[in-house]
Design an enzyme around this catalytic site. Structure first.
Site, short mmCIF file in Angstrom:
data_model
loop_
_atom_site.label_atom_id
_atom_site.label_comp_id
_atom_site.label_asym_id
_atom_site.label_seq_id
_atom_site.Cartn_x
_atom_site.Cartn_y
_atom_site.Cartn_z
N LYS A 142 0.81 -1.21 0.00
CA LYS A 142 0.00 0.00 0.00
C LYS A 142 0.85 1.27 0.00
O LYS A 142 0.47 2.28 -0.60
CB LYS A 142 -0.93 0.00 1.22
CG LYS A 142 -1.79 -1.26 1.39
CD LYS A 142 -2.65 -1.55 0.19
CE LYS A 142 -3.58 -2.72 0.42
NZ LYS A 142 -2.98 -4.02 0.34
N GLU A 161 -5.67 2.54 -3.51
CA GLU A 161 -4.72 1.44 -3.58
C GLU A 161 -5.09 0.54 -4.74
O GLU A 161 -6.18 0.64 -5.31
CB GLU A 161 -4.72 0.63 -2.27
CG GLU A 161 -6.07 -0.01 -1.96
CD GLU A 161 -6.13 -0.60 -0.57
OE1 GLU A 161 -5.38 -0.13 0.31
OE2 GLU A 161 -6.92 -1.54 -0.37
N ASN A 214 -5.32 -3.53 -5.52
CA ASN A 214 -5.27 -4.89 -5.00
C ASN A 214 -4.86 -5.82 -6.14
O ASN A 214 -5.59 -5.98 -7.12
CB ASN A 214 -6.61 -5.32 -4.42
CG ASN A 214 -6.92 -4.58 -3.13
OD1 ASN A 214 -6.17 -4.68 -2.16
ND2 ASN A 214 -7.98 -3.81 -3.13
N PHE A 274 -22.14 -6.62 16.33
CA PHE A 274 -21.47 -7.34 15.25
C PHE A 274 -20.22 -8.09 15.72
O PHE A 274 -19.30 -8.29 14.94
CB PHE A 274 -21.10 -6.40 14.10
CG PHE A 274 -22.28 -5.75 13.46
CD1 PHE A 274 -22.94 -6.38 12.42
CD2 PHE A 274 -22.74 -4.53 13.90
CE1 PHE A 274 -24.05 -5.79 11.82
CE2 PHE A 274 -23.85 -3.93 13.31
CZ PHE A 274 -24.49 -4.56 12.28
#
Length: 665
Positions: free
Chosen positions: A116, A288, A290, A348
């Site tokens: 990154k 970024e 990936n 969560f």
């Protein structure tokens, strides 16, 4: 073309790759840890190799173990999936040294764009607009605080080798920057074997939109349009869609061309994704790249008709792309809901355990709709604490966004999942949220719309009435069955009454039912509903038609009525005769136990550290302890001022849900 490939991954992505390989006539090799010995991807593959203990840093991300599995099986190529070793330069180099094809980009591209920090520097050098931040290595928490002040709060603290929301924190002040730096560093080391951290400005009110690119070794690079991934929680994507409801054609074209230019500048081949932040004026900023397949790739496949995994395999085998940019059109709309083992009613937090029931909706491909479910689990299988909590990716496609949302609503209601906490109710609630339906979303959607967490959805009055009428019609079917079994109904004598009272979601409705051979007409507080269904008592899923519209509910019998779950709501429907309703109104309400003086473990996990001792005075918001579950660190804080009376756990202890960590005076 390859005759055998090894998938250096697990779970749903391993199963996904196996499906395409099977379609192409390629044999597959799975790898598995002790925890995955009976996993679905192991069962699906032609061969499977054991690679070690459950922790990923002792199995799935140990390069030597994967290389040994390749040698044992004679695999000619490796698909890394996402996460684990998918963006690991050393792994790609090890494969090249062994003469094994990497189904992914070249080492140079991984090195240039997979990191990154490096990718942002290269993007800046190429003139790509990027978010302000500090791209150098950060030594410690003190330096992280200094850098954060220089950039200006809020800031995003991110793992250089990160992905999937791991190793990411938002800090709004010095204390959060200090805590966030250490937690991000720990998670990065645990998940990726790389603890480097960088910091960038957190852009408020952004939309997260990414461009899917695909390139071959013959100089062809194309973009397969965009995906919107703005529905996120803790930087982890929850719902994605393609295309974006926000972009216009000019912005889409500009983003796509920039993404392709960036990929070409580093000699990129295979599938990859360039991620952008887009503001309200449709200005976009590079985040970024990936250098791998993305979790949300199915929505792109559904709107383009391109099998990305197949193209990755063909590119790795030296083939050219079979299409040009002009061939790639947008067909309809696709939505993906990520089903996680996370309990929305407990903020969560991760949930583990056995899937006592797992019945996803049937996959279909029809001219006007499609349902797809990418999964790596099965009924009776276990959700482990060692890996990502994803259970499945449920996708729907339809010609329009509204139709795709409606298909997703029904598919989520049909998805039967029991045994663990999961986020199905939350996903359903989002599908019904007016802001989501309008497309007016940002990455702050969940924080803004559910600031106190998720406590279940309340159904609107029109839907509530349809549910009430349906529940009464179903109750009549159950009452007739009970009457016949008990002998109360003889020679078709009618002993089941027509008048009922139903209570649900704080409402009470008077109901009269007139049934015939085709269904029932239900009069409810002056309105009439025509209901048809083949539901029978004991079936956990009811599919009904109410005035010609589909209604799906999960059904369970409880004393005095039914538990009904649909559209994010969990309802207790009590059905009474008129006289029983009068008596029930006199019953006292049962109050829940008082746990205000206890710190309960909110999820199964490992106690990483305790920040207080017995006798300490604590203040609201103070960190009490840290619990790790599914590679994520969770800091538990004091809700109010108090004094610690007793500590019942120690660092390193494994706890179950609701275990008492500490008690207060």
């Amino acid at each position: 073309m390859f005759s055998k490939i090894l998938i250096a991954n697990r779970g749903e992505i391993a199963c996904r790759v196996i499906k395409t390989a099977r379609k192409m006539g390629i044999k597959t090799v799975a790898v598995y840890s002790d925890a995955d010995r009976n996993a679905l991807h192991v069962e699906m593959a032609d061969e499977a190799v054991h690679i070690g203990p459950p922790p990923a840093n002792q199995s799935y991300i140990v390069i030597d173990k994967i290389m040994e599995a390749i040698r044992q099986t004679g695999a000619e190529a490796v698909h890394p999936g996402y996460g684990f070793l998918s963006e690991n330069k050393a792994f790609a180099e090890a494969l090249a040294a062994e003469g094994v094809a990497f189904i992914g980009p070249p080492v140079r591209a991984i090195e240039a764009m997979g990191d990154k920090i490096t990718s942002k520097k290269l993007a800046q050098e190429a003139g790509v607009s990027t978010v302000p931040g500090y791209m150098g290595l950060i030594a410690d928490a003190d330096e992280a605080v200094k850098i954060s002040n220089d950039i200006g709060y809020p800031v995003m603290i991110k793992a250089s080798a990160g992905g999937g929301g791991k190793g990411m924190r938002i800090a709004w002040n010095d204390a959060e920057a200090r805590e966030g730096f250490q937690s991000s560093k720990n998670e990065a080391a645990s998940s990726f074997g790389d603890d480097r951290i960088f910091i960038e400005k957190f852009v408020t009110q952004p939309r997260h939109i990414e461009i899917q690119v695909l390139a071959d070794s013959h100089g062809n690079t194309v973009y397969l349009h965009e995906r919107e991934c703005s529905i996120q929680r803790r930087n982890q994507k929850v719902i994605e869609e393609a295309p974006s409801p926000f972009l216009d054609e000019a912005t889409r074209k500009a983003m796509g061309e920039q993404a392709c230019a960036l990929a070409a500048s580093v000699g990129y081949t295979s599938a990859g994704t360039v991620e952008f932040i887009v503001d309200g004026a449709r200005n976009f900023y590079f985040l970024e790249m990936n250098t791998r397949l993305q979790v949300e790739h199915p929505v792109t496949e559904l709107i383009t008709g391109v099998d990305l995994v197949e193209q990755m395999i063909r590119v790795a085998a030296g083939e050219a792309l079979p299409f040009a940019q002009g061939d790639l059109k947008i067909n309809g709309w696709a939505i993906e809901s990520r089903l996680y083992a996370e309990d929305p009613y407990r903020n969560f937090l991760p949930s583990i355990g056995r899937l006592s029931r797992y019945r996803p909706p049937a996959e279909v491909v029809e001219p006007a709709r499609a349902i797809r479910n990418d999964t790596g689990v099965f009924e009776g299988g276990e959700i482990s604490m060692y890996y990502d909590p994803m259970i499945a990716k449920l996708c729907t496609w339809a010609p329009s966004r509204d139709a795709a949302i409606q298909e997703m609503r029904l598919a989520l209601d049909e998805f039967e999942l029991e045994g663990i906490g999961h986020n199905l109710p939350f996903l359903s609630a989002v599908m019904d949220h007016p802001r989501f339906a309008s497309g007016n979303i940002t990455t702050a959607f969940i924080a803004e719309e559910y600031p106190e967490g998720f406590e279940g959805a309340e159904l609107p009055e029109d839907l509530l009435r349809r549910v009430a009428a349906s529940a009464c019609a179903m109750n009549r079917v159950a009452e007739i069955r009970r009457a016949r079994v008990s002998g109360r109904m003889d020679n078709h004598e009618r002993v089941v009454g027509a008048d009922w009272v139903i209570r649900l979601q704080g409402q009470e409705y008077a109901v009269t039912i007139n049934a015939d051979r085709e269904g029932a007409t239900v009069r409810l507080n002056g309105s009439e509903y025509r209901i048809t269904s083949d539901w029978k008592p004991g079936q956990p899923l009811a599919r009904l038609m109410v005035d010609g519209a589909a209604l799906v509910m999960k059904v369970a019998r409880i004393p005095g009525g039914y538990r009904l779950r649909l559209r994010g709501a969990d309802l207790r429907a009590q059905v009474f005769s008129p006289r029983m309703a009068e008596l029930a109104a006199l019953m006292p309400e049962k109050l829940p136990p008082d746990t205000s003086k206890l710190l309960l473990c909110p999820m199964p996990g490992l106690v990483v550290s305790l920040n207080v001792a017995e006798g300490d005075e604590v203040f609201e918001g103070q960190a009490l302890c840290t619990v790790e579950a599914m590679k994520m660190e969770n800091i538990l804080r004091a809700e109010r001022k108090g004094r610690v009376a007793k500590i019942n756990a120690e660092a390193g202890a494994s706890l179950a849900v609701d275990d008492v960590i500490m008690e207060f005076e």
